[in-house]
Design a protein around this motif. Structure first.
Motif: not given
Length: 263
Positions: A131-143, A148-158
């Motif tokens: 575990l490192t502070r660089d894991h923040a990049h993973h979660y920032r990118g995934f979010a 962007r998927l939510f903006e495209k689909t309007g679904e609750l899941k993303p």
């Protein structure tokens, strides 16, 4: 190895005997856990069940001319529920662990364990060393991807995936604990008060729309959590780099050369 043949019903999982499925794997399984919406705490009635884990290829598969089957995927239907099992060879899985890849660590540390082994326990014990502070990049990118998927689909899941990723990243940066369960995260990290209502709404349908959601307000809340993640990363006591390389290397070599115990 041990096998838990029933799912935890309180996690919204169907009761299913996985023994025959796991026994049919061609290569020894180190572990299999539940990931996806069930792990994150917002499954729908029609959610697929995502199983993830690691297997061990024999040494001859890696030294010959044929490409090794480092990733194996199976899908099947169990009483109307779609199931899928994806496993990586141990070497590939560990290499992913040594990157700032929160996804594989969530799989490894998932409390919804359906198959385990002594080597699984060793991997879990070594997880803090990667575990490192660089894991923040993973979660920032995934979010960002989910937003962007939510903006495209309007679904609750993303939308829920967006909030879950940001809150997991913030919690990890602040305390060094990997926590993927959104309802629990809501008790640990300041978050918008409407999220429990969105979790309840998502239970009705896997791809339901985010009806009634104030898009402007939600966008502001997401941006605020991004800033919170930035601050948490800057102030985190997590190290800049992983320290578990040598111990994980030794584990991979040992697992490859010594047959995985069935006991």
């Amino acid at each position: 190895m041990s096998t838990d043949t029933t799912y935890l019903q309180d996690a919204g999982l169907p009761v299913t005997d996985l023994g025959p499925v796991l026994a049919g794997e061609r290569h020894p399984l180190l572990f299999a856990t539940v990931s996806g919406a069930h792990l994150y705490g917002f499954p729908s009635r029609d959610s697929d069940v995502d199983l993830r884990g690691a297997h061990v290829l024999p040494a001859e598969d890696l030294v010959g001319l044929r490409e090794p089957e480092e990733t194996r995927s199976r899908m099947w239907d169990s009483d109307g529920v779609e199931m899928d099992l994806v496993t990586h060879d141990l070497r590939k899985f560990v290499r992913l662990m040594l990157k700032p890849n929160g996804y594989v660590l969530e799989q490894l540390l998932s409390p919804l364990v359906v198959h385990t082994s002594a080597l699984h326990a060793e991997l879990v014990a070594l997880a803090p060393a990667v575990l490192t502070r660089d894991h923040a990049h993973h979660y920032r990118g995934f979010a960002g991807t989910q937003w962007r998927l939510f903006e495209k689909t309007g679904e609750l899941k993303p939308l829920l995936y967006t909030f879950r990723a940001l809150l997991t990243g913030i919690h990890l940066m602040r305390g060094g604990e990997m926590l993927a369960h959104l309802p629990t995260l809501l008790t640990r990290v300041p978050a918008p008060s409407y999220l429990p209502g969105l979790i309840t709404a998502k239970a009705a349908a896997e791809h339901g729309g985010a009806d009634g959601v104030d898009a402007v307000a939600v966008a502001g809340d997401v941006e605020s959590l991004h800033r919170m993640l930035d601050r948490a990363q800057a102030e985190s006591e997590l190290p800049d780099g992983a320290s578990g390389f040598d111990a994980l290397h030794e584990l991979v070599v040992r697992a490859r050369l010594v047959p995985v115990s069935a006991g």
